[in-house]
Structure formats: C-alpha cells, structure tokens
Design a protein around this motif. Structure first.
Motif, PDB file in Angstrom:
ATOM      1  N   THR A 186       1.898   5.846 -10.253  1.00 55.19           N
ATOM      2  CA  THR A 186       1.357   4.504 -10.002  1.00 55.19           C
ATOM      3  C   THR A 186       0.020   4.328 -10.723  1.00 55.19           C
ATOM      4  O   THR A 186      -0.319   3.230 -11.144  1.00 55.19           O
ATOM      5  CB  THR A 186       1.168   4.260  -8.499  1.00 55.19           C
ATOM      6  N   PRO A 246      -6.038  -5.760 -16.846  1.00 51.90           N
ATOM      7  CA  PRO A 246      -6.388  -6.516 -18.047  1.00 51.90           C
ATOM      8  C   PRO A 246      -7.761  -6.108 -18.557  1.00 51.90           C
ATOM      9  O   PRO A 246      -8.639  -5.777 -17.784  1.00 51.90           O
ATOM     10  CB  PRO A 246      -6.396  -7.966 -17.566  1.00 51.90           C
ATOM     11  N   MET A 263       0.687   3.345 -14.335  1.00 52.10           N
ATOM     12  CA  MET A 263       1.167   1.962 -14.395  1.00 52.10           C
ATOM     13  C   MET A 263       0.036   0.978 -14.097  1.00 52.10           C
ATOM     14  O   MET A 263      -0.076  -0.062 -14.731  1.00 52.10           O
ATOM     15  CB  MET A 263       2.311   1.757 -13.400  1.00 52.10           C
ATOM     16  N   SER A 264      -0.819   1.322 -13.126  1.00 48.95           N
ATOM     17  CA  SER A 264      -1.928   0.418 -12.806  1.00 48.95           C
ATOM     18  C   SER A 264      -2.923   0.366 -13.953  1.00 48.95           C
ATOM     19  O   SER A 264      -3.441  -0.686 -14.296  1.00 48.95           O
ATOM     20  CB  SER A 264      -2.651   0.884 -11.543  1.00 48.95           C
ATOM     21  N   LEU A 296       7.511   7.059 -18.756  1.00 52.49           N
ATOM     22  CA  LEU A 296       7.330   6.976 -17.298  1.00 52.49           C
ATOM     23  C   LEU A 296       8.144   5.854 -16.660  1.00 52.49           C
ATOM     24  O   LEU A 296       8.524   5.954 -15.503  1.00 52.49           O
ATOM     25  CB  LEU A 296       5.853   6.810 -16.952  1.00 52.49           C
ATOM     26  N   ASP A 297       8.387   4.773 -17.406  1.00 51.19           N
ATOM     27  CA  ASP A 297       9.242   3.704 -16.875  1.00 51.19           C
ATOM     28  C   ASP A 297      10.592   4.281 -16.457  1.00 51.19           C
ATOM     29  O   ASP A 297      11.095   4.008 -15.374  1.00 51.19           O
ATOM     30  CB  ASP A 297       9.476   2.626 -17.941  1.00 51.19           C
ATOM     31  N   LEU A 333       9.975   7.038 -13.565  1.00 53.49           N
ATOM     32  CA  LEU A 333       9.505   6.480 -12.284  1.00 53.49           C
ATOM     33  C   LEU A 333      10.580   5.646 -11.595  1.00 53.49           C
ATOM     34  O   LEU A 333      10.615   5.576 -10.367  1.00 53.49           O
ATOM     35  CB  LEU A 333       8.292   5.592 -12.538  1.00 53.49           C
ATOM     36  N   ARG A 392       2.067   5.235 -21.223  1.00 48.78           N
ATOM     37  CA  ARG A 392       3.267   4.934 -20.434  1.00 48.78           C
ATOM     38  C   ARG A 392       4.398   5.883 -20.833  1.00 48.78           C
ATOM     39  O   ARG A 392       5.049   6.463 -19.996  1.00 48.78           O
ATOM     40  CB  ARG A 392       3.692   3.484 -20.657  1.00 48.78           C
ATOM     41  N   ALA A 421      -1.714  -1.818 -16.494  1.00 49.89           N
ATOM     42  CA  ALA A 421      -1.614  -3.216 -16.073  1.00 49.89           C
ATOM     43  C   ALA A 421      -2.974  -3.893 -15.980  1.00 49.89           C
ATOM     44  O   ALA A 421      -3.051  -5.118 -15.988  1.00 49.89           O
ATOM     45  CB  ALA A 421      -0.921  -3.293 -14.719  1.00 49.89           C
ATOM     46  N   PRO A 436       3.393   3.128  -2.114  1.00 49.91           N
ATOM     47  CA  PRO A 436       4.137   3.153  -3.349  1.00 49.91           C
ATOM     48  C   PRO A 436       5.561   3.642  -3.105  1.00 49.91           C
ATOM     49  O   PRO A 436       5.853   4.252  -2.084  1.00 49.91           O
ATOM     50  CB  PRO A 436       3.374   4.163  -4.217  1.00 49.91           C
ATOM     51  N   ALA A 437       6.416   3.385  -4.071  1.00 45.34           N
ATOM     52  CA  ALA A 437       7.824   3.713  -3.921  1.00 45.34           C
ATOM     53  C   ALA A 437       8.019   5.164  -3.537  1.00 45.34           C
ATOM     54  O   ALA A 437       7.457   6.054  -4.139  1.00 45.34           O
ATOM     55  CB  ALA A 437       8.517   3.459  -5.246  1.00 45.34           C
ATOM     56  N   GLY A 496       0.796  -1.211   0.000  1.00 45.77           N
ATOM     57  CA  GLY A 496       0.000   0.000   0.000  1.00 45.77           C
ATOM     58  C   GLY A 496       0.834   1.268   0.000  1.00 45.77           C
ATOM     59  O   GLY A 496       0.315   2.351  -0.125  1.00 45.77           O
TER      60      GLY A 496
END
Lengths: 237, 496
Positions: free
Chosen positions: B290, B299, B293-294, B121-122, B125, B118, B297, B10-11, B8
């Motif tokens: 995040t 589906p 990215m979410s 952002l890779d 981030l 994206r 991700a 995030p980085a 919960g």
C-alpha cells in the motif's frame, strides 16, 4: 456482486468523496468521468491496491473462497519483457494457485481467442501496445474471476483487437461474471455496458442504463456524449 | 463468502487462497525468488554479446587474481588466526562493521527505489499472494545487490585460502551473507520509518542522504588514519592498546568469532539474519504494497503563485523559470551533490594533513577540487540537458535555440557557483598560492562538462541498448575529462 458504501480517499484534496456503488452479478458496468474524477482511485481501492480513508467495499460471490473473486487490469499493464505470453500466464497461474492442467487449457483457449497463440513463444518485449494489452487481459482472465475490474481496457487497441476483447467480455458476462471498466471512449460504454455510472470530483452524479441517463439529463434523443457533458458540466473540477 | 474491506484496513491479501503453497511450489517465496532469478538471467543474456564478453573477461580475470592473492596470503592469515586470535577478532570486527555500513548504505538506496517503483506490484498486489512473501523476495534481492561487489572481492580470498587447505576463515561465507540480509532488513525498516515520519515527498531525499552518509562512514573507516588528526589517532590507539592480546568476550564480537569458525556464534548470526528478514517482512509486508501505491498516487504539488507573475517576463524568463523549477525539484539532486562532497572532501582533508610529510598537498587538493567541480557540473547539467522531457516542445516552437541553451547553462552555473564556491573559498583561505590554479582548473572542468552536455545530448539515445552503451561510453569520457583537468590543476599549482 460489488457494493461500495461511503468510500473516501484523499491525497491532500479529496479524490473519492463518499462514493456509493452497487453492481449486480452478470453485468458490464462502465464507470465514466472527466480526467481526475476518481475513477482509477476507486477501482484501485476495490482491488485492494489502495487503502480507503473511509467507507466499505463488499465483494460477494458464492465461490469466492475456493476461487478468488476479482482480477485487475490496469491501464498500462506490466508485462515481463523477457517472458513469452505462455510463461507470463504460467507465472500468473502460480500466483493464483490455478491447477496446472486447468491453467494450461485456459491459457491455450485465451491466447487463441485473443489471436496470440501464434506468438506464444515470442518474448513480450517485441509486442505492440495492443498485443501487450491482450496478453495482460489473458492473465487477468486466467483464474476465471467472478469480478473483472479494468481501467481503460480498450485503449491502444485497433478495431479488430477491440472487437475481440469486447466479444470476450460479453461471453464472460453471459456466464454470470461481472465486468467493471472505465473508459474515455463513450461509444464503447454506450454499446458495451449494461449500466453506466458517471462520477465527477469523486462523487457519483448519475447512474443507470443509457436510457435512464438520458431521462435524468432530460434529453431523450441525446448521445451519451451529450448526456455526459451535460451531467458533468456543473461539477467542480 | 463475503469479502468486506473497511476504511483504514488495507486488503487482506491471501485470505482467499484455498490451500497454502508448498515450500517450493507456486506462490511460495522460493518460487517468487526463482521467478526473479529467471528474469535477471534473461536480462543478462540479452545484454549484448560483445559487452557481455568484455565484462565476463574483466570479472573473470579479477576473480582469478583475487583467488591467487588468497592462495598466497593463506599462510599469513592462518598464522594470525592461530597465534593472534585477539588481534584477528579486533581486525575482523572492524572490517565487518565497515562492510555492514557499506551493505546498509546500498540497502537503503535499493529499498528507496523499491518503495517508489510500481513495477509488477499491480499484478502481485491484486493476486491472493501475501505481501509479506513478496517483500521477503524483495529483501533477498536487495541483499544480493548490496553484497554482490563486496562479496565478489572477499569470497575469492577465502576460496584461495581453502585451496591451500586453510579453512579457518571459511566462516566468512555465512557471516557475510547474513550481514547482507540484516542490512537489507534494516535498510528497509529505516526507509519505511522515514516514509512514516517525513512522508513520501521527503523520504527519497532523506534516504539518499542517509545512504550516502553510511557509505561515507564505511569509506572513512578505511581512510581514518589519513583523515583524522594526529591527536585523535593517538587517543584511538591508546584506547585499543589494552585489547591487544586479550580475547574479547560479549555478543558484539560474535560475528568476528563466527568468521573465525566458532559454531555457536555462526548459528546465532545466521539465525539473527533470518529472524530480521522474517520480522521485517511480517511487520511491513502490507505497508510495503500500500505504501508503494500511495507514494505513486500522491500528486506532486507545487506552491500556488499568482497567475499574473507566472506569465510575465517574456520568453527568456519563461525558459529560465522552467529550468530553475525542474532543477530545484529534481528528487535526487541534493543527495547526489552531497555524495560527491562526502567522498571527495575527506580526500582533500587527508591530502592537507599530508602537507607536513613532504607531499605536494596543495596540488592534490586542487586535483580533487577540479575533479569534484567536473562531477558536480555533470550532475547539475544532467537535469536541464539530458532529462528534458519537453525538448521537442522548445525545438518546434519559434523560440531561438540559443535562448534555450543560454537558460540551461545559466541555471546550471548559478547552482554550481553556490555549491562549488565553498571549497574554492576554503582553499583560497588555507592555501592562497593555489587559488589561481584551482580557479582555472575548476572553471575549465565545469566548462568542458557543460560543453559535453550541450554537444552530446542523450535525450534521443536512451531507448535501446545501443543508447545505454553510448551513455556508459560518454560517462567514461566524462570521468577521463575530470581527471585530466584535475591533473592540469595539480601541475599548474606546482608550476606556479
């Protein structure tokens, strides 16, 4: 170097399910698994690109405060098409606050090692997939990370480029750096990795050296492919 | 040192940076902005010589003309500023409100794109750069995009006045720039709010609809005198009459006062803009990274259905089902169709209202309806004909090409009948004599658009610059065709 405990992530259905992982400093660790097993999701969480639903990720390093610990190389890295490799590395050096003189020296060394120095002034838009992959790898290594996390780093590389990258990774590991990578090319894992983890449906099903995995699978003479298929065969998709 | 990240949380990007970057140095927001500007500049330079020259000449001519208009209008606007300050404030406030909704519409649209792309952002981030700094530069970029065209139109007017020594309206520079920043911050906050409440799958649709709505409000505000019925117009004028001649007080008039050169409101407006950007960046910075990215991700789930039903029905049913699913699951389709309605239906209503003033209103309504049918057919056909990612699959299979084509056309027509049937039915009820003309012109417009989609598929031409130029030429051809059938429908109405 990296310890993961009880890591969970769900996208409607569990992608990573109470995963434990422990990787020592100075080793190359290959994370294998069938498509959709949760490899990339795990690595993205380790890099801070995704927040885990549960669990903890611990990255340990003596110089982590002064020198950031990790670098991430995605399977399809983004390069700015209009920048040259040298300009791209200059930008990455700025992101990581690498001193200019050191960054310049490392950029020259990395581009030379990866065979990109003659192309340092060309825009990346004309690069082949392999050249793009190598440029991105140079970017990932520019700040000399203690932990390098790579998703399918050798995909799209020809034999010579693949050898260059493998040599570079081995050299890094010999200086105490750690490499975690995923790959679908099991021969790469078999020859390059010190230890291998096999995950399926988000859970670790086996972990160890190649010899240990053979032992766990009960197949002393088997190839890694045989071991992998045997260990993942009875896991839910 | 140990970096520990738990569930919960995030980085915590940026915790490992040894020293803070300077205001302009590597890693700062200005440095990132400079990087974005460099990329944008190179994109522009790479956009092809001839096209760049043509765009440059058109834009340059427009800018010179607008400067001339400002130069000529300077005395009148100067008099309005000096002698009728209350009226200037009133007009200025309404104009700024209209401009802000326009900025907001574009900002929501841009923020939605930023949330689902994206991009780099890779790289950003996974670096120690704080995400709030990345979001700050993204907000500035959104503000620039949102305000570019409106500012291109307004600023030369102010410049033209300044050339005549009329600096009274020079406050427009900082106020409009501030409004674009506030719009960027508000638009992003709205988009993030949608993400939190309706989830990633519906955020894109809801945000597009909202952006269209704000755009429509802005458009309506300029056409209100035509669209609103007479009794509402009378009430509005009645309500505004007491304001004339009285200098209004209150913070809601401060942006207009800032435009007219009041220093305190100008400082406050600029301060609010900076505060809005900084607060949104600080509050949503981490959620931005995040969140993207979410979103990427998640589906794309489809409802489960019986396996037996999936494979039953033969070749044509399979083709039809595939086109149907792809069309209905197109993320922006509903919003794009809604967009056409929002901008063309008010025009039709305005023309209907003009009927009692001696205009050929049925002809105008038929013109707009035929045009809208053409536009909507183009939008609906874009999925099956231009966006078919598996075109090669059908081409290399033993299925007859005519069946593939028939399935695409049929699905497009079914949706078009549902969407386009409404305005045609409305015209039939209100203007019965115009019904044959609207039917003929609309069917012709739809048929031509379908024929264009069939005969000029863009699937294989999208990759390079040449493909993009071809696509924009085709787009222009399509608009000309729509206008042509609209004019045909209008003439037919008059003749019949």
């Amino acid at each position: 170097m990296l310890t993961v405990r009880g890591l969970c992530k769900s996208f409607g259905r569990p992608a990573v399910d109470h995963l434990d992982l422990s990787i020592a400093a100075g080793e190359i660790y290959a994370l294998l698994g069938p498509n959709g097993a949760g490899k990339t999701t795990t690595l993205r969480m380790v890099c801070g690109l995704l927040a885990p639903d549960a669990g903890s990720i611990e990255i340990a390093g003596t110089d982590a405060l002064a020198e950031p610990a990790r670098a991430w190389l995605p399977d399809e890295p983004l390069l700015y098409d209009r920048l040259t490799p040298l300009e791209y590395l200059e930008f990455v050096a700025g992101l990581w606050q690498v001193p200019a003189a050191l960054a310049r020296a490392r950029a020259e060394s990395l581009l030379t090692e990866l065979g990109l120095w003659p192309h340092r002034g060309e825009a990346c838009e004309g690069f082949s997939r392999g050249m793009r992959q190598k440029t991105a790898l140079a970017g990932a290594l520019l700040h000399d990370p203690a932990l390098l996390i790579m998703d399918e780093p050798l995909s799209g590389l020809d034999a010579a480029a693949s050898r260059q990258v493998k040599d570079l990774l081995r050299a890094r590991v010999q200086t105490g750096r750690t490499v975690v990578l995923t790959t679908h090319v099991l021969e790469v894992a078999e020859r390059l990795a010190d230890r291998i983890g096999i995950i399926a449906a988000g859970r670790m099903v086996a972990e160890g050296t190649f010899a240990e995995l053979r032992y766990q699978a009960g197949r002393r003479q088997a190839t890694l492919e045989d071991v992998f298929l045997h260990l993942t065969a009875e896991q839910p998709a | 040192m140990r970096l520990i990240r738990s569930a919960g949380a995030p980085a915590a990007m940026g915790t490992q940076v040894a020293k803070l970057p300077g205001l302009l140095g590597p890693g700062s927001a200005f440095w990132l902005l400079r990087h974005d500007l460099r990329l944008a500049g190179r994109d522009l330079r790479a956009a092809g010589g001839r096209k760049r020259r043509v765009v440059g000449i058109v834009l340059g001519t427009a800018v010179v003309l607008l400067h001339l208009i400002g130069f000529v209008a300077a005395p009148a606007l100067g008099r309005l500023h000096d002698a009728h300050r209350s009226d200037a404030l009133l007009v200025g406030s309404f104009a700024l409100a209209g401009a802000f909704t326009l900025f907001l519409s574009k900002a929501i649209s841009e923020a939605t794109d930023a949330l689902f792309q994206r991009g780099d952002l890779d790289l950003l981030l996974s670096s120690p750069l704080p995400m709030r700094r990345v979001l700050t530069t993204r907000l500035v970029a959104i503000a620039v995009i949102a305000g570019f065209l409106p500012l291109l139109l307004v600023i030369p007017l102010v410049n033209g006045m300044a050339l005549r020594g009329q600096f009274a309206w020079a406050g427009a520079y900082p106020v409009l720039l501030s409004l674009t920043l506030v719009a960027a911050a508000t638009g992003s906050a709205i988009t993030f709010g949608l993400l939190a409440f309706v989830g990633p799958r519906w955020t894109r649709v809801a945000a597009r609809a909202l952006a269209t709505l704000f755009g429509a409000i802005s458009f309506f505000s300029t056409q209100a005198h035509l669209v609103l019925p007479a009794w509402i117009r009378a009430k509005v004028w009645q309500a505004m009459a007491p304001m004339s001649g009285v200098v209004p007080a209150g913070p809601q008039w401060w942006p207009a006062r800032a435009v007219l050169g009041d220093p305190l409101p100008m400082v406050v407006v600029a301060g609010v803009a900076v505060l809005a950007v900084m607060s949104v960046s600080a509050a949503l910075g981490q959620a931005y990274g995040t969140g993207v990215m979410s979103n990427l991700a998640v589906p794309r789930g489809a409802r489960a259905a019986g396996v037996e039903r999936r494979f039953a029905g033969g070749v044509f049913t399979a083709l039809l089902r595939k086109e149907w699913h792809l069309l209905l699951r197109h993320p922006g389709l509903g919003a794009q169709v809604f967009y056409q309605f929002v901008f063309l239906v008010p025009g039709a209503v305005a023309l209907m209202n003009l009927g009692d003033r001696g205009w050929h209103s049925p002809a105008g309504v038929v013109f707009l309806t035929a045009m809208m049918t053409g536009r909507i057919t183009k939008i609906l056909a874009a999925g099956p004909f231009e966006g078919d990612q598996a075109a090669a699959l059908a081409v290399t299979s033993p299925v007859r090409p005519v069946l593939v084509l028939r399935a695409k056309v049929l699905v497009t027509l079914v949706v078009l009948a549902v969407v386009g049937g409404l305005p045609v039915a409305a015209i039939g009820l209100k203007m019965t004599p115009a019904l044959p003309a609207v039917c003929v012109a609309s069917v012709a417009a739809a048929a031509t658009r379908l024929w264009l989609a069939v005969s000029r598929p863009k699937q294989l031409r999208r990759a390079g610059l040449q493909g993009r130029l071809q696509a924009s030429t085709d787009g222009l051809l399509g608009v000309i065709v729509d206008i042509g059938w609209g004019i045909f429908g209008a003439v037919l109405t008059i003749v019949l």
